[in-house]
Design an enzyme around this catalytic site. Structure first.
Site, PDB file in Angstrom:
ATOM      1  N   ASP A   8       0.846  -1.193   0.000  1.00  0.00           N
ATOM      2  CA  ASP A   8       0.000   0.000   0.000  1.00  0.00           C
ATOM      3  C   ASP A   8       0.894   1.260   0.000  1.00  0.00           C
ATOM      4  OD1 ASP A   8      -2.327   1.636   0.696  1.00  0.00           O
ATOM      5  OD2 ASP A   8      -1.428   1.692   2.695  1.00  0.00           O
ATOM      6  N   ASP A 177      -7.111  -2.304   2.871  1.00  0.00           N
ATOM      7  CA  ASP A 177      -6.109  -3.359   2.692  1.00  0.00           C
ATOM      8  C   ASP A 177      -6.598  -4.717   3.223  1.00  0.00           C
ATOM      9  OD1 ASP A 177      -4.042  -1.625   1.626  1.00  0.00           O
ATOM     10  OD2 ASP A 177      -3.925  -0.788   3.641  1.00  0.00           O
TER      11      ASP A 177
END
Ligand SMILES: O=C(O)COP(=O)(O)O
Ligand SMILES: [Mg+2]
Length: 223
Positions: A8, A177
């Site tokens: 990420d 996520d």
């Protein structure tokens, strides 16, 4: 043992001031296995990041709405319902608070990014009326289809690379996520993570932000 990684950007590759940790440029450039940049940001940002790191374009953008390798681009979401939800929100007198020069959404294809200063309960009502959901990354509220996620985007990129999502270790910090964590073989949340990412991760690093990501990558190297 080195392994493919899906990382990420915001809160994970960044330092607390928001900038990407320059140490990660060398670490990711030299990583011996595939690196996928998996982000809620609009498509051009992770593409540019790969180019500037000097790694192949392997990208999940817009929380999975767009996925891309050097050889292929997939538009996995349809932003029409999200845009309609935001149009209704604005028609009712609310403002997504992105200003006239809205760089968050200018190149965004499959969802809409809204400032975290809006009332999320009101935004969610409009999103739900259009079959959409609101995901809070800590940096933006994303009005998006519930069927789109970084997990689906990673599945596309993995297949293009001849891999499975279960070949990857994921590193992230927030609820966008969590689904990706679930489809990878192992996952780290950095210490500044939200409750959703903490619950979904296999391990939480001691350090926050990019220092936590470097800690996770060190662990993977020494395994
Ligand atoms: O754009 C955001 O809201 C957050 O992006 P991220 O997925 O890279 O943390
Ligand atoms: Mg993040």
């Amino acid at each position: 043992m080195s392994t493919p990684v899906a990382i990420d950007i915001d809160g994970t590759m960044t330092q607390p001031d928001g900038g990407i940790d320059p140490k990660l440029f060398d670490i990711l450039h030299d990583w011996p296995e595939p690196v996928v940049i998996a982000t809620g940001k609009a498509f051009p940002y992770p593409v540019a990041l790969c180019e500037f790191i000097g790694i192949p374009t392997q990208v999940v953008a817009e929380n999975g709405g767009v996925a891309c390798t050097d050889d292929s681009v997939a538009i996995l979401g349809d932003g029409k319902a999200a845009r309609n939800a935001v149009y209704s929100f604005e028609s009712a007198g609310y403002d997504i608070q992105r200003g006239d020069n809205d760089l968050h959404n200018r190149w965004r294809e499959t969802e809409v990014s809204v400032a975290t200063t809006v009332d999320v309960s009101v935004l969610s009502e409009f999103a739900e009326a259009h079959g959409q959901t609101v995901v809070d990354t800590g940096y933006s509220y994303h009005v998006k289809s519930p069927s789109i996620s970084k997990a689906g985007g990673l599945a596309y990129v993995a297949e293009e690379l001849g891999l499975e999502t279960t070949d990857f270790v994921a590193i992230g910090d927030s609820e966008n996520d969590s689904e990706m964590f679930d489809v990878c073989k192992y996952s780290f949340s950095v210490a500044n993570c939200d409750a959703s990412a903490e619950a979904a991760a296999d391990e939480v690093t001691d350090s926050p932000f990019s220092a936590g990501t470097i800690e996770a990558l060190d662990i993977l190297c020494s395994d």
